[in-house]
Enzyme design. Sequence first.
Site, PDB file in Angstrom:
ATOM      1  N   ASP A  17       7.718  45.361  14.860  1.00  0.00           N
ATOM      2  CA  ASP A  17       7.740  43.873  15.550  1.00  0.00           C
ATOM      3  C   ASP A  17       7.745  42.780  14.626  1.00  0.00           C
ATOM      4  O   ASP A  17       8.707  41.727  14.452  1.00  0.00           O
ATOM      5  CB  ASP A  17       6.913  43.685  16.635  1.00  0.00           C
ATOM      6  CG  ASP A  17       7.034  42.554  17.553  1.00  0.00           C
ATOM      7  OD1 ASP A  17       8.325  41.957  17.482  1.00  0.00           O
ATOM      8  OD2 ASP A  17       6.347  42.097  18.428  1.00  0.00           O
ATOM      9  N   CYS A 240       9.262  34.318  16.442  1.00  0.00           N
ATOM     10  CA  CYS A 240       9.956  34.451  17.680  1.00  0.00           C
ATOM     11  C   CYS A 240      11.402  34.006  17.416  1.00  0.00           C
ATOM     12  O   CYS A 240      11.849  32.956  16.870  1.00  0.00           O
ATOM     13  CB  CYS A 240       9.323  33.306  18.375  1.00  0.00           C
ATOM     14  SG  CYS A 240      10.169  33.005  19.994  1.00  0.00           S
TER      15      CYS A 240
HETATM   16 ZN    ZN Z   1       6.361  41.252  19.906  1.00  0.00          ZN
END
Ligand code: ZN
Length: 304
Positions: A17, A240
Amino acid sequence: MSDIPSAISLREVGPRDGLQNEDPVPIEAKVALIDALPQTGIGRIEAVSFVHPKAIPQMADADEVWKRVRKSHTVRYSALVPNLRGAHRALDAGFVELEAVVSASDTHNRRNVNRSTAESLDEIAQVIDLAHERGGTCQVIVSTAWGCPYEGDVPVERVVAVAGRAIADGADCASFGDTTGMATPRRVCDLVGAFRSKHPETPLNLHFHNTRGTGLANVLAALELGVDDFDASVGGLGGCPYAPGASGNIATEELVYMVADMGVATGVDLERLIEVAAQAERIVGHQLPSQVLRAGPRTRTAPR
Ligand code: ZN
């Protein structure tokens, strides 16, 4: 604080991630990061994702990364898969722990994989069967569980229903992902409470991003509800995709630092983890958001 677990399980998601939301880094650096983590005592690592290389170029070398990783017998490695094709690749590569991801928000799911949430769930049922046939396990990860960048708030009932469908289809455990950092402690209580009342036996992992600074507060709220399984990324690696420049996942060393002082065991050596966070920072070539990486633990005193 009586319901707070005495020990929690951490899954390090920086290599997947984290790096997926950074500019691409060389394969040697990815492998070195994964190989550095077991010496911190971390017990689980999300190593790679088997996604279409055109969709996420950062993970195009997943097979090669995994081939080169020095597998530690003290670590459970997992791979994220968006579909059946990815599941075949992950199992063929030797993974036994799969994470099948679906978005609670239809719009977000369509943007990501060009199909509805229901269509993804149909395929996840096949992913679960395949994983089980080949002796593996499958966790369902429900992303945008606390909100969607396109649709805004996602109703708690919908998030629980999406997870519930995969659980009915045989998913071994569930995870709620705060993809864009929209969770707050109150909303954590709402969702975890609603999930637990429907699925009291299903193991639950939570995955927070610190996009709006509530990451550790969310962890604390979940701990007080007895949740004992969290994702985090070393150094706070990542970002993000919908808020350029915003923080990514909560930093593993910040989480370990906070809970250690509460008497919650993680099995992780904080000083060693901080060294790996520094390595992650060198790999991406810019400052990472972790404040424990900057300041060190509170017990680290300055020379008089
Ligand atoms: Zn994540």
